[in-house]
Scaffold this active site. Structure first.
Site, PDB file in Angstrom:
ATOM      1  N   LYS A   4      77.760  14.279 -30.387  1.00 23.58           N
ATOM      2  CA  LYS A   4      78.831  14.762 -29.547  1.00 23.58           C
ATOM      3  C   LYS A   4      78.912  16.291 -29.569  1.00 23.58           C
ATOM      4  O   LYS A   4      79.498  16.905 -28.698  1.00 23.58           O
ATOM      5  CB  LYS A   4      80.186  14.244 -30.067  1.00 23.58           C
ATOM      6  CG  LYS A   4      80.337  12.769 -30.066  1.00 23.58           C
ATOM      7  CD  LYS A   4      81.706  12.452 -30.706  1.00 23.58           C
ATOM      8  CE  LYS A   4      81.698  11.064 -31.266  1.00 23.58           C
ATOM      9  NZ  LYS A   4      82.868  10.814 -32.130  1.00 23.58           N
ATOM     10  N   GLY A   5      78.363  16.921 -30.610  1.00 21.87           N
ATOM     11  CA  GLY A   5      78.631  18.331 -30.886  1.00 21.87           C
ATOM     12  C   GLY A   5      78.411  19.297 -29.742  1.00 21.87           C
ATOM     13  O   GLY A   5      79.110  20.294 -29.626  1.00 21.87           O
TER      14      GLY A   5
ATOM     15  N   GLU B 228      71.689  22.544 -27.450  1.00 25.57           N
ATOM     16  CA  GLU B 228      72.124  22.038 -28.757  1.00 25.57           C
ATOM     17  C   GLU B 228      73.285  22.873 -29.279  1.00 25.57           C
ATOM     18  O   GLU B 228      73.406  24.055 -28.965  1.00 25.57           O
ATOM     19  CB  GLU B 228      70.911  22.071 -29.715  1.00 25.57           C
ATOM     20  CG  GLU B 228      71.133  21.563 -31.111  1.00 25.57           C
ATOM     21  CD  GLU B 228      71.624  20.118 -31.215  1.00 25.57           C
ATOM     22  OE1 GLU B 228      72.622  19.773 -30.556  1.00 25.57           O
ATOM     23  OE2 GLU B 228      71.046  19.356 -32.002  1.00 25.57           O
TER      24      GLU B 228
ATOM     25  N   ASP C 218      70.702  23.391 -37.924  1.00 22.64           N
ATOM     26  CA  ASP C 218      71.008  23.574 -39.345  1.00 22.64           C
ATOM     27  C   ASP C 218      69.702  23.315 -40.100  1.00 22.64           C
ATOM     28  O   ASP C 218      68.840  24.191 -40.142  1.00 22.64           O
ATOM     29  CB  ASP C 218      72.128  22.580 -39.683  1.00 22.64           C
ATOM     30  CG  ASP C 218      72.681  22.734 -41.077  1.00 22.64           C
ATOM     31  OD1 ASP C 218      72.697  23.859 -41.593  1.00 22.64           O
ATOM     32  OD2 ASP C 218      73.104  21.722 -41.669  1.00 22.64           O
TER      33      ASP C 218
ATOM     34  N   LYS D 228      71.486  28.408 -37.848  1.00 19.70           N
ATOM     35  CA  LYS D 228      71.682  28.710 -39.281  1.00 19.70           C
ATOM     36  C   LYS D 228      70.311  28.702 -39.934  1.00 19.70           C
ATOM     37  O   LYS D 228      69.938  27.733 -40.586  1.00 19.70           O
ATOM     38  CB  LYS D 228      72.538  27.608 -39.925  1.00 19.70           C
ATOM     39  CG  LYS D 228      74.020  27.857 -39.946  1.00 19.70           C
ATOM     40  CD  LYS D 228      74.699  26.982 -41.003  1.00 19.70           C
ATOM     41  CE  LYS D 228      75.349  25.772 -40.405  1.00 19.70           C
ATOM     42  NZ  LYS D 228      76.121  24.963 -41.379  1.00 19.70           N
TER      43      LYS D 228
ATOM     44  N   PHE E  89      79.967  26.544 -43.167  1.00 16.23           N
ATOM     45  CA  PHE E  89      80.303  25.376 -42.360  1.00 16.23           C
ATOM     46  C   PHE E  89      81.293  25.805 -41.289  1.00 16.23           C
ATOM     47  O   PHE E  89      82.353  26.341 -41.582  1.00 16.23           O
ATOM     48  CB  PHE E  89      80.875  24.235 -43.217  1.00 16.23           C
ATOM     49  CG  PHE E  89      80.870  22.950 -42.455  1.00 16.23           C
ATOM     50  CD1 PHE E  89      79.705  22.193 -42.362  1.00 16.23           C
ATOM     51  CD2 PHE E  89      82.007  22.521 -41.769  1.00 16.23           C
ATOM     52  CE1 PHE E  89      79.671  21.021 -41.600  1.00 16.23           C
ATOM     53  CE2 PHE E  89      81.977  21.353 -41.006  1.00 16.23           C
ATOM     54  CZ  PHE E  89      80.813  20.597 -40.934  1.00 16.23           C
ATOM     55  N   VAL E  90      80.910  25.595 -40.044  1.00 17.02           N
ATOM     56  CA  VAL E  90      81.734  26.083 -38.940  1.00 17.02           C
ATOM     57  C   VAL E  90      82.297  24.921 -38.116  1.00 17.02           C
ATOM     58  O   VAL E  90      81.719  23.837 -38.054  1.00 17.02           O
ATOM     59  CB  VAL E  90      80.953  27.062 -38.032  1.00 17.02           C
ATOM     60  CG1 VAL E  90      80.633  28.349 -38.765  1.00 17.02           C
ATOM     61  CG2 VAL E  90      79.664  26.435 -37.482  1.00 17.02           C
TER      62      VAL E  90
ATOM     63  N   ASP F 188      82.524  19.693 -35.270  1.00 17.49           N
ATOM     64  CA  ASP F 188      83.597  19.008 -35.984  1.00 17.49           C
ATOM     65  C   ASP F 188      83.490  19.101 -37.489  1.00 17.49           C
ATOM     66  O   ASP F 188      82.446  19.429 -38.054  1.00 17.49           O
ATOM     67  CB  ASP F 188      83.602  17.525 -35.607  1.00 17.49           C
ATOM     68  CG  ASP F 188      82.449  16.768 -36.273  1.00 17.49           C
ATOM     69  OD1 ASP F 188      81.293  17.228 -36.163  1.00 17.49           O
ATOM     70  OD2 ASP F 188      82.713  15.747 -36.925  1.00 17.49           O
TER      71      ASP F 188
ATOM     72  N   ARG G 279      87.014  19.779 -32.855  1.00 17.27           N
ATOM     73  CA  ARG G 279      86.118  19.999 -31.707  1.00 17.27           C
ATOM     74  C   ARG G 279      86.830  20.735 -30.578  1.00 17.27           C
ATOM     75  O   ARG G 279      86.198  21.386 -29.754  1.00 17.27           O
ATOM     76  CB  ARG G 279      85.611  18.648 -31.170  1.00 17.27           C
ATOM     77  CG  ARG G 279      84.726  17.879 -32.150  1.00 17.27           C
ATOM     78  CD  ARG G 279      84.043  16.737 -31.409  1.00 17.27           C
ATOM     79  NE  ARG G 279      83.475  15.728 -32.299  1.00 17.27           N
ATOM     80  CZ  ARG G 279      82.278  15.787 -32.857  1.00 17.27           C
ATOM     81  NH1 ARG G 279      81.506  16.825 -32.626  1.00 17.27           N
ATOM     82  NH2 ARG G 279      81.849  14.823 -33.642  1.00 17.27           N
TER      83      ARG G 279
END
Ligand code: IMP
Ligand code: MG
Length: 185
Positions: free
Chosen positions: A47-48, A103, A107, A135, A156-157, A163, A169
């Protein structure tokens, strides 16, 4: 979770909505120039990337189609297994399109590496990756986006589609998440 607890976990804004908008306008214009006259399909992995996709496709002013996939990748240790479980697939036959994967963040790179492998096997006319965030410090596979809008340190963002436990989100900006954050007084 109430609103003050929610806001308490936002450590600081890393990238503002204005900074995101201006980069997306630039990338959208470049895509419009590069793909003029070509059948273009922009794909995002749910979903990101849904917020990035929504803004990026509107910054593109040439004809294009959009597609969504849901993918889970299996890992063995630190390397990508190459086995990716597609829980929702594209409707399009990608051999007829120039494909851009939009995207949210790269990561370790494992999920995207597997999705790229899978999509390449379907013989798209071309395949490129545009990522909102990169990252690089966390990378475990050899993968580089064709275009990265922002490079960030190993934090961590949250926000702008990203999310933590399915929350945050809907923040309009990218923020650093604070697991120790207390409810605002
Ligand atoms: P990978 O490690 O590159 O396979 O990352 C896979 C997915 O993990 C990304 O597409 C994101 O959905 C999620 N992810 C990685 N880093 C973060 C982060 O800092 N915040 C939120 N989600 C993240
Ligand atoms: Mg993702």
């Amino acid at each position: 979770m109430n609103s003050t607890e929610y806001r308490g976990k936002i450590k600081r804004v890393l990238i503002t909505k204005e900074e995101i908008d201006s980069k997306i306008a630039e990338v959208g214009a470049d895509i419009s120039r590069e793909y003029e006259g070509k059948p273009l399909l922009i794909v995002s992995i749910l979903k990101g990337a849904f917020v990035f996709m929504a803004d990026l496709c509107r910054a593109v002013d040439i004809p294009c189609e959009i597609g969504f996939m849901c993918a889970q990748s299996y890992y063995n240790g630190t390397s990508s297994s190459g086995i990716v479980n597609i829980t929702m697939d594209l409707a399009q036959d990608i051999s007829k399109y120039h494909v851009i994967i939009a995207e949210d963040i790269i990561d370790t790179g494992r999920t995207l590496a597997d999705v790229i492998k899978l999509l390449k096997a379907r013989n798209p006319l071309s395949l490129k990756v545009v990522t909102l965030l990169d990252k690089p410090d966390r990378r475990l596979v050899d993968l580089k986006a064709d275009r990265s809008l922002f490079t960030i340190p190993d934090l961590f963002v949250i926000g702008y589609g990203l999310d933590c436990g399915e929350m945050y989100r809907n923040l309009p900006y990218i923020a650093e998440y604070d697991p120790e954050g207390q409810a605002e007084k």
